[in-house]
Write a protein that holds these residues in place. Structure first.
Motif, PDB file in Angstrom:
ATOM      1  N   ILE A 180       1.096  -0.880   0.483  1.00 22.05           N
ATOM      2  CA  ILE A 180      -0.215   0.023   0.358  1.00 22.05           C
ATOM      3  C   ILE A 180       0.906   1.432   0.182  1.00 22.05           C
ATOM      4  CG2 ILE A 180      -0.013   0.242   2.270  1.00 22.05           C
ATOM      5  CD1 ILE A 180      -3.133   0.612   1.864  1.00 22.05           C
ATOM      6  N   LEU A 181       1.837   1.361   0.503  1.00 26.19           N
ATOM      7  CA  LEU A 181       2.879   2.203   0.747  1.00 26.19           C
ATOM      8  C   LEU A 181       3.301   2.598  -1.158  1.00 26.19           C
ATOM      9  CD1 LEU A 181       4.430   1.891   3.713  1.00 26.19           C
ATOM     10  CD2 LEU A 181       3.315   4.089   3.096  1.00 26.19           C
ATOM     11  N   LYS A 182       3.955   1.445  -1.536  1.00 16.79           N
ATOM     12  CA  LYS A 182       4.250   1.389  -2.800  1.00 16.79           C
ATOM     13  C   LYS A 182       2.612   2.273  -3.787  1.00 16.79           C
ATOM     14  CE  LYS A 182       7.671  -2.057  -2.584  1.00 16.79           C
ATOM     15  NZ  LYS A 182       7.741  -3.996  -3.557  1.00 16.79           N
ATOM     16  N   LEU A 183       1.795   2.402  -3.708  1.00 19.30           N
ATOM     17  CA  LEU A 183       0.894   2.642  -4.495  1.00 19.30           C
ATOM     18  C   LEU A 183       0.894   3.689  -4.698  1.00 19.30           C
ATOM     19  CD1 LEU A 183      -1.949  -0.024  -4.415  1.00 19.30           C
ATOM     20  CD2 LEU A 183      -0.674   0.324  -5.864  1.00 19.30           C
ATOM     21  N   ALA A 184       0.682   4.593  -2.629  1.00 18.86           N
ATOM     22  CA  ALA A 184       0.767   5.908  -2.372  1.00 18.86           C
ATOM     23  C   ALA A 184       1.863   6.475  -2.838  1.00 18.86           C
ATOM     24  CB  ALA A 184       0.654   5.217  -0.569  1.00 18.86           C
ATOM     25  N   CYS A 185       2.906   6.391  -2.996  1.00 19.31           N
ATOM     26  CA  CYS A 185       4.688   6.493  -3.298  1.00 19.31           C
ATOM     27  C   CYS A 185       3.476   6.590  -5.681  1.00 19.31           C
ATOM     28  CB  CYS A 185       5.133   6.029  -3.745  1.00 19.31           C
ATOM     29  SG  CYS A 185       6.980   6.126  -1.752  1.00 19.31           S
ATOM     30  N   MET A 186       3.694   5.730  -5.551  1.00 20.96           N
ATOM     31  CA  MET A 186       2.782   5.695  -7.315  1.00 20.96           C
ATOM     32  C   MET A 186       2.660   6.992  -6.796  1.00 20.96           C
ATOM     33  SD  MET A 186       1.841   2.997  -9.539  1.00 20.96           S
ATOM     34  CE  MET A 186       3.227   1.920  -8.503  1.00 20.96           C
ATOM     35  N   ASN A 187       1.283   7.314  -6.766  1.00 22.35           N
ATOM     36  CA  ASN A 187      -0.144   8.241  -6.709  1.00 22.35           C
ATOM     37  C   ASN A 187       0.731   9.571  -6.537  1.00 22.35           C
ATOM     38  OD1 ASN A 187      -1.459   6.243  -7.776  1.00 22.35           O
ATOM     39  ND2 ASN A 187      -2.010   5.624  -5.265  1.00 22.35           N
ATOM     40  N   VAL A 188       1.850   9.626  -5.457  1.00 17.27           N
ATOM     41  CA  VAL A 188       1.701  11.068  -5.454  1.00 17.27           C
ATOM     42  C   VAL A 188       2.909  11.648  -6.460  1.00 17.27           C
ATOM     43  CG1 VAL A 188       3.882  12.894  -4.464  1.00 17.27           C
ATOM     44  CG2 VAL A 188       1.779  11.227  -2.896  1.00 17.27           C
ATOM     45  N   GLU A 189       3.718  10.323  -6.950  1.00 14.99           N
ATOM     46  CA  GLU A 189       4.528  10.915  -8.027  1.00 14.99           C
ATOM     47  C   GLU A 189       4.190  11.287  -9.366  1.00 14.99           C
ATOM     48  OE1 GLU A 189       7.845  11.924  -7.646  1.00 14.99           O
ATOM     49  OE2 GLU A 189       7.477  11.492  -5.790  1.00 14.99           O
ATOM     50  N   ARG A 190       2.989  10.953  -9.732  1.00 16.25           N
ATOM     51  CA  ARG A 190       1.876  10.971 -11.059  1.00 16.25           C
ATOM     52  C   ARG A 190       1.380  11.986 -10.951  1.00 16.25           C
ATOM     53  NH1 ARG A 190      -0.433   6.782 -13.761  1.00 16.25           N
ATOM     54  NH2 ARG A 190       1.078   5.367 -14.261  1.00 16.25           N
ATOM     55  N   ASN A 191       1.023  12.722  -9.629  1.00 11.53           N
ATOM     56  CA  ASN A 191       0.743  13.500  -9.660  1.00 11.53           C
ATOM     57  C   ASN A 191       1.095  14.896  -8.600  1.00 11.53           C
ATOM     58  OD1 ASN A 191      -2.848  12.711  -9.511  1.00 11.53           O
ATOM     59  ND2 ASN A 191      -1.348  11.731  -8.887  1.00 11.53           N
ATOM     60  N   ARG A 192       2.898  14.869  -9.148  1.00 12.10           N
ATOM     61  CA  ARG A 192       3.541  15.920  -8.323  1.00 12.10           C
ATOM     62  C   ARG A 192       3.660  17.162  -8.763  1.00 12.10           C
ATOM     63  NH1 ARG A 192       6.266  15.965  -4.001  1.00 12.10           N
ATOM     64  NH2 ARG A 192       6.837  13.285  -4.246  1.00 12.10           N
ATOM     65  N   HIS A 193       2.759  16.947  -9.822  1.00  9.51           N
ATOM     66  CA  HIS A 193       2.515  19.009 -11.235  1.00  9.51           C
ATOM     67  C   HIS A 193       1.808  19.955 -10.151  1.00  9.51           C
ATOM     68  CE1 HIS A 193      -0.146  15.971 -12.665  1.00  9.51           C
ATOM     69  NE2 HIS A 193      -0.683  16.926 -12.892  1.00  9.51           N
ATOM     70  N   LEU A 194       0.442  18.451  -9.329  1.00 10.12           N
ATOM     71  CA  LEU A 194      -0.116  19.316  -8.241  1.00 10.12           C
ATOM     72  C   LEU A 194       0.234  20.340  -7.326  1.00 10.12           C
ATOM     73  CD1 LEU A 194      -2.996  17.294  -8.729  1.00 10.12           C
ATOM     74  CD2 LEU A 194      -2.912  19.599 -10.038  1.00 10.12           C
ATOM     75  N   LEU A 195       1.440  19.336  -6.403  1.00 10.51           N
ATOM     76  CA  LEU A 195       1.685  19.743  -5.807  1.00 10.51           C
ATOM     77  C   LEU A 195       3.431  20.358  -5.759  1.00 10.51           C
ATOM     78  CD1 LEU A 195       1.391  16.765  -4.562  1.00 10.51           C
ATOM     79  CD2 LEU A 195       0.082  18.291  -3.716  1.00 10.51           C
ATOM     80  N   PRO A 196       3.627  21.649  -6.273  1.00 12.17           N
ATOM     81  CA  PRO A 196       4.751  22.880  -6.265  1.00 12.17           C
ATOM     82  C   PRO A 196       5.915  23.387  -5.370  1.00 12.17           C
ATOM     83  CG  PRO A 196       2.523  23.993  -7.264  1.00 12.17           C
ATOM     84  CD  PRO A 196       2.001  22.732  -7.335  1.00 12.17           C
ATOM     85  N   THR A 197       4.650  23.389  -4.152  1.00 13.70           N
ATOM     86  CA  THR A 197       5.114  24.107  -3.385  1.00 13.70           C
ATOM     87  C   THR A 197       4.788  22.971  -1.826  1.00 13.70           C
ATOM     88  OG1 THR A 197       3.093  25.918  -2.965  1.00 13.70           O
ATOM     89  CG2 THR A 197       5.472  26.308  -4.400  1.00 13.70           C
ATOM     90  N   SER A 198       4.467  22.049  -2.005  1.00 15.88           N
ATOM     91  CA  SER A 198       4.009  21.787  -0.785  1.00 15.88           C
ATOM     92  C   SER A 198       4.974  20.093  -1.066  1.00 15.88           C
ATOM     93  CB  SER A 198       2.790  20.748  -0.902  1.00 15.88           C
ATOM     94  OG  SER A 198       1.912  19.892  -1.472  1.00 15.88           O
ATOM     95  N   SER A 199       5.002  19.604   0.616  1.00 19.04           N
ATOM     96  CA  SER A 199       5.756  18.041   0.079  1.00 19.04           C
ATOM     97  C   SER A 199       5.307  17.133   0.905  1.00 19.04           C
ATOM     98  CB  SER A 199       7.397  18.471   1.682  1.00 19.04           C
ATOM     99  OG  SER A 199       7.913  17.242   1.895  1.00 19.04           O
TER     100      SER A 199
END
Length: 349
Positions: A180-199
């Motif tokens: 499940i953590l791998k899936l979460a990582c995958m999804n965060v990276e796929r939507n990284r363009h929506l998170l330009p200023t946050s971590s």
């Protein structure tokens, strides 16, 4: 074929039962991909790339283009179209009218890789209605999340963490288990363009073990190396001002562990506010001979126990949040879907 090992019962989220999903192009046959289109409130600006916002209407516009172009025969003249419900320009293209005073809402897309039907122990690898309700709340009350640190407990595939990341400074997207953590990582990276200023940090937290709150948390063998909390993570995590939990109530033992962890976190300063969603799922049991909701009832018992704790001057206040705020994601918001707020009241000074 041996029947000694029965196949576990499979459960399917209402989200995936009603929304289309496609196989994920990741080399994993058991993974699917869903694109969640949602409206952006006026309070959120400059989110997403232009091509992502355009994709929402792409299919609809292709349909209109096919219906109004490429046909030289049978087209009406401009004078013949004056009485039609729709108007066309000189090239035969449909003219779309928009009210001058009405601003069209901007739309955005989040791409989520997930599993479809799973057994009960793996339901975190799906998206549930409670996550969409919590996302609606975050979007509507975006000012509450601006610049703050957020802890998402039982984040699953990471949808609520990503939405919180639109405004928050730091988001800890936490769950337990390598898959499940791998899936979460995958999804965060796929939507990284929506998170330009946050971590948005994906980390492991086992609710049944509070070692990460202690000085010797690094010695715990249960923590997965890629997602292990650092000393700095622990300090930031304990200082988060908002805690999120979307539909983590489905197992009695896990519910007890969740509230035990929540109690320890809420005792730490600064003051924290918890926003959590829960769906009251009812079932008929032969033993009770009536319709019951054991998971929800157990949740309410834990909630009452938490509010009844008196740690000297410290009090815990729980209240149900009115869910009449606007809906930004597309789903059925049923009355059985609830949103709760929990906060700690510390003495002044």
């Amino acid at each position: 074929m041996s029947c000694d090992s029965p196949i576990p019962d499979q459960v399917l989220s209402d989200v995936h039962a009603s929304l289309p999903s496609t196989p994920a192009s990741l080399g994993h046959a058991d993974l699917s991909e869903s694109r969640f289109c949602f409206k952006l409130p006026k309070s959120i600006a400059n989110l997403g790339r232009e091509e992502d916002l355009t994709l929402y209407n792409c299919k609809h516009m292709e349909h209109l283009h096919h219906a109004t172009s490429g046909r030289s025969e049978g087209l009406k003249t401009c004078s013949e179209r004056t009485n039609d419900a729709y108007q066309y320009d000189e090239d035969g293209d449909l003219v779309l009218k928009r009210a001058a005073t009405e601003e069209q809402p901007r739309k955005c897309i989040i791409t989520i890789v997930h599993k479809m039907a799973t057994d009960l122990s793996m339901v975190g690898q799906q998206v549930w209605l409670g996550a969409l309700l919590l996302c609606d709340f975050i979007l509507h009350y975006s000012a509450l999340f601006e610049g703050c640190s957020v802890l998402d407990l039982g984040a699953g595939v990471g949808l609520t963490s990503i939405v919180a990341g639109f405004m928050a400074k730091t988001v800890f997207c936490t769950d337990h288990g390598d898959d499940i953590l791998k899936l979460a990582c995958m999804n965060v990276e796929r939507n990284r363009h929506l998170l330009p200023t946050s971590s948005v940090q994906v980390r492991e937290i086992d609710w049944k073990a509070d070692s990460f709150l202690k000085t010797d948390f690094k010695e715990s063998s249960s923590l997965l190396e890629p997602y292990r909390l650092t000393d700095g993570d622990v300090d930031m995590l304990c200082s988060c001002s908002i805690i999120l939990a979307a539909e983590v109530i489905y197992d009695l033992e896990l519910t007890d562990a969740f509230f035990c962890l929540l109690y320890k976190l809420l005792l730490k300063t600064p003051t924290k506010i918890v926003y959590m969603t829960v769906e009251k799922r009812q079932l008929f049991t032969i033993a009770d001979k009536e319709v019951v909701s054991p998971a929800y009832e157990h949740f309410r018992e834990n909630l009452e126990d938490l509010c009844g704790i008196d740690e000297g001057p410290v009090r815990f206040v729980c209240s149900q949040v009115n869910t009449s705020f606007p809906q930004y994601f597309e789903y059925q918001r049923a009355k059985e879907l609830e949103l709760w707020k929990i906060e700690t009241i510390f003495p002044h000074g």
